[in-house]
Design an enzyme around this catalytic site. Structure first.
Site, PDB file in Angstrom:
ATOM      1  N   CYS A 173      -9.481  -5.535 -10.194  1.00  0.00           N
ATOM      2  CA  CYS A 173      -9.021  -4.236  -9.693  1.00  0.00           C
ATOM      3  C   CYS A 173      -7.622  -4.281  -9.064  1.00  0.00           C
ATOM      4  O   CYS A 173      -7.165  -3.295  -8.523  1.00  0.00           O
ATOM      5  CB  CYS A 173     -10.015  -3.670  -8.681  1.00  0.00           C
ATOM      6  SG  CYS A 173     -10.101  -4.640  -7.181  1.00  0.00           S
TER       7      CYS A 173
ATOM      8  N   HIS B 290       0.813  -1.218   0.000  1.00  0.00           N
ATOM      9  CA  HIS B 290       0.000   0.000   0.000  1.00  0.00           C
ATOM     10  C   HIS B 290       0.841   1.259   0.000  1.00  0.00           C
ATOM     11  O   HIS B 290       0.372   2.319  -0.387  1.00  0.00           O
ATOM     12  CB  HIS B 290      -1.010  -0.056   1.144  1.00  0.00           C
ATOM     13  CG  HIS B 290      -2.084  -1.046   0.850  1.00  0.00           C
ATOM     14  ND1 HIS B 290      -1.999  -2.349   1.264  1.00  0.00           N
ATOM     15  CD2 HIS B 290      -3.203  -0.942   0.104  1.00  0.00           C
ATOM     16  CE1 HIS B 290      -3.062  -3.008   0.806  1.00  0.00           C
ATOM     17  NE2 HIS B 290      -3.799  -2.178   0.107  1.00  0.00           N
TER      18      HIS B 290
HETATM   19  C1  PEP Z   1      -6.251  -6.362  -4.202  1.00  0.00           C
HETATM   20  O1  PEP Z   1      -6.003  -7.065  -3.219  1.00  0.00           O
HETATM   21  O2  PEP Z   1      -5.984  -6.693  -5.374  1.00  0.00           O
HETATM   22  C2  PEP Z   1      -6.884  -5.049  -4.026  1.00  0.00           C
HETATM   23  C3  PEP Z   1      -7.269  -4.341  -5.051  1.00  0.00           C
HETATM   24  O3  PEP Z   1      -6.988  -4.581  -2.755  1.00  0.00           O
HETATM   25  P1  PEP Z   1      -5.767  -3.915  -1.950  1.00  0.00           P
HETATM   26  O4  PEP Z   1      -4.620  -3.738  -2.911  1.00  0.00           O
HETATM   27  O5  PEP Z   1      -6.238  -2.635  -1.396  1.00  0.00           O
HETATM   28  O6  PEP Z   1      -5.491  -4.932  -0.910  1.00  0.00           O
END
Ligand code: PEP
Ligand code: MG
Length: 758
Positions: free
Chosen positions: A688, A375
């Site tokens: 996503c 993140h």
């Molecule tokens: C994922 O896990 O692919 C996602 C889009 O969520 P995050 O990256 O916020 O964990």
């Protein structure tokens, strides 16, 4: 074996002897010294020496000796495989030679003064897979050591391993580092290939984040102004800078800007802080000394708090003191803050720290740990800060002020770049602007070469990204990561504060589908104010939907805020993260219904027809996909976590980064299976994760039937062009071939062929 030597067969230290060495030693050097003395005397040897591995430089360093020239300690260094000592470590086996100087592997060190010692015996010191060092004994007499001595020395090395490992760790923290010659280290670091985590280009001087506390740096007083008047001026200056930083943040971070420097203001408002500093200066201390002393006192108060959140505040005091000291300097250079315009090099960062750094206008960040799907990387992209992850701890030794050039589009770092490199990058910023201009030609609809419609939506982390998403004609928000307004605050945002954030989201993208994901904290997204117990495996811990279902008041407030903000919005989706079972999905779904009933009771307006979706990111849902498909209204495949959990590889852990492979056959097959099965229900499915902006992976996703992607807005134009150049027949072929492959090697061959053809 002679009589005098046979008694050494029982050479194992007894515990009391070992512990007396440990307890009698005043410091690590004395401890190592006592070890070599004791070993030499146990084996009746003329020389006893210990070499420890400096694993940053992959060299064995002589750390203590009885018998060799003591001045050679810390100076004799050998690479693994070099000399008899290095060979012992390379082979991880004892080496015994009756006349060592005749051995072709022998490496002569003038300073050691070891010519008189003919016999040589060495054994590696290790613990499990950890290589620690080498223990050596030498004797003047040729062919002195025998099999019994080898056994004895091995046994001693085994006994000592744990204690020596700890000693080495402590030394690693102080000495190995000091000995480095920064100039020659720089030579090794001229060019480093890292991973591009957030694109961009930066040319600036290096600054190491948290290298040394400003309170510990012993800098000559003459560099600073010292009077009460100068202190007052520096204080005013600091206040003004903090005010300006916050103003800028309101633009970039409307969801919580005013709160980032809140702790700094609280400290400045505490009259004791200011009074104590002024008193000390009036009593004869210089201003920088007084600031350091009072800051230390305050920090020690915070440091002893049982609350990790309060302890964390000690950093804020340190940061504040650093700013005041910076403003007391006679020569501050150009920047308005200690970090402005620098490239920061850090070993680790939290997403909340990246937010703070953005406000300081850092030019770029180089991180020596983490993964590109962490993140920290995601938020750096949102904030448009170039970020490269380069797993090269040597970067932490780059002296402050060294010029660095970062080409974060491809992950290249040039330390102290030559004129030739600089020329290559001339005009680079102009190119970046041209790319932006080109993005304006983004079409409102995305189609493949053969006219098949694909929907491109945006992932939004910060409200400031909405304008770009709109400009680039995103067809909605496929993922709003709602955790960032939580991360920037020092307490949970209230229902009302959250509502105001979500209102901006719905207003700015009005008419388009917007999927708001409920709070996905835990893992690498930590809320310090939560003060939860440390978890051994945070990625497998109380994160995400688990946390929400356990903390219903937090969940309820967020659901109420979303539902209320969405009044009048047409296509609102509420998306649950990390769903691993049907029960979890049903419990979360029920929570939405209950929030609606509560809002009815309260007589508040809200959106009565949100669609309810689930992220697909846990391998466990593979087995319940049909039941889940029947219950949920839409699906978003989060490949970042899906890959992490499918392959059991922590997405933020650089040690296992090579295992994080989206193109592993298990991932490809599982995704194809999920999309096929979900597709039968005719409900929207999007992808996503970060794979949605990888051109090659996008071809695969189209090939398995994905027609909706959600990605960071800046990648939209490039991905639209990739899609426009593909025909469905071609990508289906590619995907079919990939899914049929059973090994990664086969996959790689298919990819190479595909790249050659396209
Ligand atoms: C994922 O896990 O692919 C996602 C889009 O969520 P995050 O990256 O916020 O964990
Ligand atoms: Mg996820």
């Amino acid at each position: 074996m002679s009589d005098s030597k046979s008694r050494h067969l029982s050479l194992l230290y007894d515990i009391s002897e070992l512990s007396s060495i440990v307890s009698e030693s005043k410091d690590i050097d004395t401890f190592l010294h006592q070890v070599v003395n004791s070993v030499a005397s146990h084996l009746n040897a003329d020389v006893g020496s210990i070499y420890l591995l400096d694993d940053e430089r992959n060299e064995l360093v002589l750390k203590a000796t009885k018998g060799l020239n003591p001045l050679s300690v810390d100076h004799i260094r050998m690479k693994i495989g070099e000399g008899l000592v290095g060979t012992t470590m390379a082979r991880m086996a004892p080496l015994c030679d009756g006349v060592a100087c005749d051995n072709p592997l022998f490496k002569h060190f003038e300073e050691a003064e070891e010519d008189a010692y003919k016999s040589f015996l060495s054994v590696p010191i290790s613990r499990g897979i950890e290589k620690i060092g080498v223990l050596v004994v030498q004797h003047q007499q040729p062919n002195y050591f025998d099999a019994a001595d080898i056994m004895a020395l091995r046994a001693i090395a085994t006994q000592l391993a744990g204690t020596v490992a700890n000693a080495r760790l402590m030394i690693g923290l102080r000495q190995f580092k000091q000995e480095k010659n920064p100039r020659s280290r720089l030579e090794e670091l001229k060019f480093i290939k890292g991973e591009a985590a957030s694109p961009g280009f930066a040319m600036a001087t290096a600054l190491r984040l948290r290298s040394e506390s400003p309170l510990l740096v012993e800098e000559p007083e003459k560099n600073f102004h010292g009077s009460v008047k100068a202190y007052r001026r520096a204080l005013q200056h600091t206040l003004e800078q903090l005010r300006q930083l916050q103003e800028q943040l309101v633009q970039r971070l409307p969801e919580g800007a005013a709160l980032i420097f809140e702790a700094h203001h609280m400290i400045l408002k505490d009259p004791r802080f200011d009074h104590q500093i002024t008193d000390l200066i009036q009593q004869g201390q210089t201003a920088p000394a007084a600031v350091r002393q009072v800051a230390r006192q305050f920090m020690s108060l915070f440091d002893t708090s049982p609350s990790s959140y309060i302890r964390e505040k000690a950093h804020d005091i340190e940061d504040l003191a650093g700013r005041i000291l910076f403003n007391l300097r006679k020569d501050k250079g150009q920047g308005a803050s200690p970090m402005e315009g620098h490239i920061l090099i850090a070993s680790q960062l939290y997403p909340s720290e990246v937010l703070k750094l953005a406000s300081e206008r850092v030019a770029g960040i180089v991180l020596v740990s983490g993964g590109v799907t962490s993140h920290v990387a995601i938020i750096a992209r949102s904030l448009k800060i170039p970020l490269i992850i380069a797993r090269h701890s040597g970067l932490l030794d780059v002296p402050a002020g060294t010029p660095i050039l970062m080409d974060a589009d491809v992950g290249n770092i040039y330390v102290d770049p030559s004129a030739h490199v600089l020329r290559k990058f001339e005009g680079r910023e102009r190119v970046a602007r041209a790319t932006q201009a080109q993005s304006a030609i983004m079409k409102s609809e995305t189609k493949t070469l053969d006219g098949v419609r694909v929907h491109l939506m945006a992932n939004i982390n910060l409200l400031s990204e909405l304008s770009l998403a709109r400009e680039l004609k995103a067809e909605g928000i496929g993922l709003y990561r709602s955790e960032f307004p939580f991360i920037v605050r020092s307490v949970f945002p209230s229902e009302e504060e959250q509502r105001l954030v979500y209102i901006r989201l719905f207003e700015q993208m009005s008419g388009l589908p917007i999927y708001v994901r409920t709070l996905d904290i835990g893992g690498d997204k930590i809320l310090p104010y939560l003060n939860l117990p440390m978890e051994a495996n945070p990625e497998l811990g109380l994160r995400s939907i688990r946390f929400l279902l356990k903390n219903r008041d937090v969940f309820d407030q967020q659901l109420r805020a979303i539902l209320r903000a969405a009044v009048g919005a047409k296509q609102v989706g509420i998306l649950f993260p990390m769903i691993s079972s049907l029960d979890e999905f049903e419990a979360a779904h029920r929570a939405v219904k209950e929030a609606m009933s509560a809002l009815d009771k309260d007589g508040l307006e809200y959106n009565r027809s949100p669609i309810i979706g689930t992220m697909i990111e846990m391998p466990s849902v593979l087995t319940i996909i049909d039941e889940l498909a029947a219950k949920a209204d839409f699906f978003s495949i989060g490949t970042n976590d899906f890959i992490q959990y499918m392959l059991a590889v922590d997405r933020t852990n650089e040690n296992v980064a090579e295992y994080y492979q989206p193109f592993q056959p298990v991932i490809l097959r599982a995704l194809a299976n999920i999309v096929r099965r979900l597709g039968q229900f005719g409900k929207p499915i999007s992808v996503c994760g970060e794979t949605a902006h990888d051109p090659e992976f996008v071809a695969f996703l189209l090939g398995i039937g994905v027609r909706r992607l959600s990605l960071d807005p800046q990648y939209l134009p490039a991905i639209q062009q990739v899609i426009a150049a593909k025909s469905i027949a071609a990508v289906e072929n590619f995907a079919n071939e990939l899914v049929a492959a059973s090994s990664y090697q086969e996959v790689q061959m298919i990819r190479t062929r595909y790249k050659e053809k396209n």
